[in-house]
Design a protein around this motif. Structure first.
Motif, PDB file in Angstrom:
ATOM      1  N   GLU A  45       0.765 -23.723  50.584  1.00 26.42           N
ATOM      2  CA  GLU A  45       0.105 -23.138  51.745  1.00 26.42           C
ATOM      3  C   GLU A  45       1.075 -22.239  52.522  1.00 26.42           C
ATOM      4  OE1 GLU A  45      -3.187 -24.797  54.866  1.00 26.42           O
ATOM      5  OE2 GLU A  45      -1.489 -26.095  54.408  1.00 26.42           O
ATOM      6  N   ALA A  46       2.327 -22.664  52.606  1.00 32.04           N
ATOM      7  CA  ALA A  46       3.329 -21.896  53.351  1.00 32.04           C
ATOM      8  C   ALA A  46       3.744 -20.620  52.620  1.00 32.04           C
ATOM      9  CB  ALA A  46       4.559 -22.761  53.616  1.00 32.04           C
ATOM     10  N   ALA A  47       3.803 -20.673  51.283  1.00 31.70           N
ATOM     11  CA  ALA A  47       4.274 -19.506  50.518  1.00 31.70           C
ATOM     12  C   ALA A  47       3.612 -19.483  49.138  1.00 31.70           C
ATOM     13  CB  ALA A  47       5.788 -19.549  50.396  1.00 31.70           C
ATOM     14  N   PRO A  48       2.337 -19.066  49.073  1.00 31.29           N
ATOM     15  CA  PRO A  48       1.623 -19.131  47.794  1.00 31.29           C
ATOM     16  C   PRO A  48       2.174 -18.206  46.710  1.00 31.29           C
ATOM     17  CG  PRO A  48       0.269 -18.077  49.469  1.00 31.29           C
ATOM     18  CD  PRO A  48       1.494 -18.587  50.150  1.00 31.29           C
ATOM     19  N   TYR A  49       2.853 -17.128  47.091  1.00 32.72           N
ATOM     20  CA  TYR A  49       3.343 -16.161  46.107  1.00 32.72           C
ATOM     21  C   TYR A  49       4.850 -16.188  45.919  1.00 32.72           C
ATOM     22  CZ  TYR A  49      -1.358 -14.511  46.934  1.00 32.72           C
ATOM     23  OH  TYR A  49      -2.718 -14.449  47.059  1.00 32.72           O
ATOM     24  N   ASP A  50       5.492 -17.237  46.382  1.00 35.25           N
ATOM     25  CA  ASP A  50       6.940 -17.358  46.278  1.00 35.25           C
ATOM     26  C   ASP A  50       7.344 -17.601  44.820  1.00 35.25           C
ATOM     27  OD1 ASP A  50       9.623 -17.679  46.832  1.00 35.25           O
ATOM     28  OD2 ASP A  50       9.399 -19.716  47.600  1.00 35.25           O
ATOM     29  N   THR A  51       8.277 -16.796  44.316  1.00 38.25           N
ATOM     30  CA  THR A  51       8.766 -16.980  42.941  1.00 38.25           C
ATOM     31  C   THR A  51      10.260 -17.293  42.901  1.00 38.25           C
ATOM     32  OG1 THR A  51       9.057 -14.592  42.707  1.00 38.25           O
ATOM     33  CG2 THR A  51       6.997 -15.531  41.862  1.00 38.25           C
ATOM     34  N   ARG A  52      10.835 -17.623  44.038  1.00 48.38           N
ATOM     35  CA  ARG A  52      12.246 -18.013  44.030  1.00 48.38           C
ATOM     36  C   ARG A  52      12.444 -19.219  43.136  1.00 48.38           C
ATOM     37  NH1 ARG A  52      13.437 -19.304  49.854  1.00 48.38           N
ATOM     38  NH2 ARG A  52      11.186 -19.390  49.889  1.00 48.38           N
ATOM     39  N   ASN A  53      13.502 -19.229  42.373  1.00 46.79           N
ATOM     40  CA  ASN A  53      13.862 -20.309  41.450  1.00 46.79           C
ATOM     41  C   ASN A  53      12.836 -20.503  40.331  1.00 46.79           C
ATOM     42  OD1 ASN A  53      16.158 -20.881  43.048  1.00 46.79           O
ATOM     43  ND2 ASN A  53      14.907 -22.147  44.395  1.00 46.79           N
ATOM     44  N   LEU A  54      12.007 -19.519  40.112  1.00 40.23           N
ATOM     45  CA  LEU A  54      11.023 -19.588  39.031  1.00 40.23           C
ATOM     46  C   LEU A  54      11.246 -18.427  38.056  1.00 40.23           C
ATOM     47  CD1 LEU A  54       7.836 -20.488  41.124  1.00 40.23           C
ATOM     48  CD2 LEU A  54       9.259 -22.026  39.768  1.00 40.23           C
ATOM     49  N   THR A  55      12.458 -18.322  37.580  1.00 46.00           N
ATOM     50  CA  THR A  55      12.806 -17.210  36.701  1.00 46.00           C
ATOM     51  C   THR A  55      12.621 -17.548  35.228  1.00 46.00           C
ATOM     52  OG1 THR A  55      15.107 -17.925  36.730  1.00 46.00           O
ATOM     53  CG2 THR A  55      14.465 -16.238  38.335  1.00 46.00           C
ATOM     54  N   ARG A  56      12.511 -18.830  34.898  1.00 46.24           N
ATOM     55  CA  ARG A  56      12.348 -19.250  33.505  1.00 46.24           C
ATOM     56  C   ARG A  56      10.983 -19.894  33.312  1.00 46.24           C
ATOM     57  NH1 ARG A  56      16.038 -23.358  32.937  1.00 46.24           N
ATOM     58  NH2 ARG A  56      15.528 -23.454  30.729  1.00 46.24           N
ATOM     59  N   CYS A  57      10.504 -19.840  32.083  1.00 38.57           N
ATOM     60  CA  CYS A  57       9.200 -20.442  31.763  1.00 38.57           C
ATOM     61  C   CYS A  57       9.188 -21.941  32.067  1.00 38.57           C
ATOM     62  CB  CYS A  57       8.859 -20.197  30.287  1.00 38.57           C
ATOM     63  SG  CYS A  57       8.496 -18.461  29.932  1.00 38.57           S
ATOM     64  N   ALA A  58      10.285 -22.622  31.823  1.00 35.42           N
ATOM     65  CA  ALA A  58      10.348 -24.065  32.063  1.00 35.42           C
ATOM     66  C   ALA A  58      10.173 -24.382  33.549  1.00 35.42           C
ATOM     67  CB  ALA A  58      11.669 -24.628  31.550  1.00 35.42           C
ATOM     68  N   SER A  59      10.738 -23.583  34.418  1.00 32.96           N
ATOM     69  CA  SER A  59      10.605 -23.847  35.854  1.00 32.96           C
ATOM     70  C   SER A  59       9.190 -23.527  36.334  1.00 32.96           C
ATOM     71  CB  SER A  59      11.656 -23.074  36.658  1.00 32.96           C
ATOM     72  OG  SER A  59      11.559 -21.688  36.418  1.00 32.96           O
ATOM     73  N   ILE A  60       8.562 -22.494  35.760  1.00 34.44           N
ATOM     74  CA  ILE A  60       7.174 -22.188  36.109  1.00 34.44           C
ATOM     75  C   ILE A  60       6.275 -23.332  35.647  1.00 34.44           C
ATOM     76  CG2 ILE A  60       5.226 -20.634  35.693  1.00 34.44           C
ATOM     77  CD1 ILE A  60       7.306 -18.361  35.401  1.00 34.44           C
ATOM     78  N   ALA A  61       6.498 -23.808  34.413  1.00 33.47           N
ATOM     79  CA  ALA A  61       5.692 -24.915  33.879  1.00 33.47           C
ATOM     80  C   ALA A  61       5.860 -26.171  34.727  1.00 33.47           C
ATOM     81  CB  ALA A  61       6.086 -25.195  32.432  1.00 33.47           C
ATOM     82  N   ALA A  62       7.071 -26.439  35.185  1.00 33.22           N
ATOM     83  CA  ALA A  62       7.311 -27.620  36.012  1.00 33.22           C
ATOM     84  C   ALA A  62       6.544 -27.519  37.336  1.00 33.22           C
ATOM     85  CB  ALA A  62       8.804 -27.787  36.270  1.00 33.22           C
ATOM     86  N   GLU A  63       6.523 -26.336  37.922  1.00 33.43           N
ATOM     87  CA  GLU A  63       5.790 -26.143  39.178  1.00 33.43           C
ATOM     88  C   GLU A  63       4.279 -26.275  38.956  1.00 33.43           C
ATOM     89  OE1 GLU A  63       5.513 -25.310  43.359  1.00 33.43           O
ATOM     90  OE2 GLU A  63       7.061 -26.106  42.056  1.00 33.43           O
ATOM     91  N   VAL A  64       3.788 -25.741  37.845  1.00 32.50           N
ATOM     92  CA  VAL A  64       2.357 -25.872  37.520  1.00 32.50           C
ATOM     93  C   VAL A  64       2.011 -27.347  37.322  1.00 32.50           C
ATOM     94  CG1 VAL A  64       0.591 -25.375  35.777  1.00 32.50           C
ATOM     95  CG2 VAL A  64       2.063 -23.545  36.606  1.00 32.50           C
ATOM     96  N   ARG A  65       2.882 -28.106  36.668  1.00 34.75           N
ATOM     97  CA  ARG A  65       2.633 -29.541  36.465  1.00 34.75           C
ATOM     98  C   ARG A  65       2.592 -30.292  37.800  1.00 34.75           C
ATOM     99  NH1 ARG A  65       6.474 -29.001  32.195  1.00 34.75           N
ATOM    100  NH2 ARG A  65       5.385 -28.847  30.219  1.00 34.75           N
ATOM    101  N   ARG A  66       3.474 -29.930  38.730  1.00 34.43           N
ATOM    102  CA  ARG A  66       3.449 -30.555  40.063  1.00 34.43           C
ATOM    103  C   ARG A  66       2.115 -30.294  40.749  1.00 34.43           C
ATOM    104  NH1 ARG A  66       7.530 -28.405  43.793  1.00 34.43           N
ATOM    105  NH2 ARG A  66       6.815 -30.066  45.145  1.00 34.43           N
ATOM    106  N   LEU A  67       1.624 -29.058  40.620  1.00 38.28           N
ATOM    107  CA  LEU A  67       0.329 -28.720  41.210  1.00 38.28           C
ATOM    108  C   LEU A  67      -0.799 -29.444  40.488  1.00 38.28           C
ATOM    109  CD1 LEU A  67       1.070 -24.962  41.790  1.00 38.28           C
ATOM    110  CD2 LEU A  67       0.476 -26.603  43.587  1.00 38.28           C
ATOM    111  N   ASP A  68      -0.713 -29.572  39.167  1.00 36.45           N
ATOM    112  CA  ASP A  68      -1.724 -30.320  38.409  1.00 36.45           C
ATOM    113  C   ASP A  68      -1.769 -31.777  38.859  1.00 36.45           C
ATOM    114  OD1 ASP A  68      -2.505 -28.118  36.923  1.00 36.45           O
ATOM    115  OD2 ASP A  68      -1.355 -28.677  35.141  1.00 36.45           O
ATOM    116  N   ASP A  69      -0.608 -32.359  39.124  1.00 37.69           N
ATOM    117  CA  ASP A  69      -0.560 -33.753  39.588  1.00 37.69           C
ATOM    118  C   ASP A  69      -1.289 -33.921  40.915  1.00 37.69           C
ATOM    119  OD1 ASP A  69       0.875 -34.506  37.356  1.00 37.69           O
ATOM    120  OD2 ASP A  69       2.819 -34.527  38.392  1.00 37.69           O
ATOM    121  N   ALA A  70      -1.188 -32.924  41.787  1.00 36.55           N
ATOM    122  CA  ALA A  70      -1.824 -33.003  43.104  1.00 36.55           C
ATOM    123  C   ALA A  70      -3.301 -32.613  43.059  1.00 36.55           C
ATOM    124  CB  ALA A  70      -1.086 -32.106  44.097  1.00 36.55           C
TER     125      ALA A  70
END
Length: 188
Positions: free
Chosen positions: A64-89
């Motif tokens: 909610e605070a930063a929906p388009y923030d891509t800091r620290n999401l430079t690799r596919c693994a980090s993007i996948a980890a963030e998507v999994r966190r959102l899937d959990d919620a």
């Protein structure tokens, strides 16, 4: 002849008896579900009075605070980890196939009956509050409900955005939609 008829009747009656056992087991599980969910359903007025609240997961507040923030999401693994966190919620995304439902018809019917019973208990409990909509507004429960919905919407938006970024960067799912096939890049 009598012996054949007896064996045949046993062979025909056995599946019916076993089906009855499965139905009884499903009914027992449904009753257990109602017993376990009764307290939550009966305590529904506490939500209307804002005495009990659902906590908003941190990952949704961050979205909610930063929906388009891509800091620290430079690799596919980090993007996948963030998507999994959102899937959990949030639960599974719309692009994902639902998990196969291997339950028996009697189990699905039992679960549906248990859910309907708990919903009736919840409705009955909240019906005892006079002027419920005003109570929700004055207690802050309505505002909290809007905050929860806004956080859920932001989480869905962020997940969709991240999957788009993952697709652009040629990432495999879950960093991209489940239907996306990354292109194989030649080394050379």
């Amino acid at each position: 002849m009598i012996r054949t008829a007896f064996i045949l009747s046993i062979c025909l009656a056995a599946p019916l008896a076993l089906g009855g056992c499965a139905a009884m087991r499903s009914a027992g599980e449904g009753a257990s579900t109602v017993r376990e969910g009764f307290v939550d359903a009966a305590a529904a007025p506490l939500e209307d009075l804002n005495l009990r609240r659902d906590e908003i997961p941190t990952v949704l507040l961050q979205a909610e605070a930063a929906p388009y923030d891509t800091r620290n999401l430079t690799r596919c693994a980090s993007i996948a980890a963030e998507v999994r966190r959102l899937d959990d919620a949030l639960g599974p995304d719309a692009d994902e196939q639902p998990a196969p439902d291997g339950r028996l018809m009697s189990e699905r019917a039992s679960d549906a009956a248990a859910d309907a019973t708990l919903e009736a208990i919840r409705d009955t409990a909240t019906d005892f509050i006079p002027l419920r909509s005003w109570v929700r507004r004055l207690s802050g429960a309505e505002a909290h409900s809007r905050e929860v919905q806004a956080a859920i919407q932001a989480g869905r938006l962020r997940r969709a955005y991240l999957k788009g970024v993952g697709m652009q960067r040629n990432c495999a799912p879950p960093a991209a939609p489940s239907w996306f096939q990354p292109e194989r890049r030649r080394r050379g």
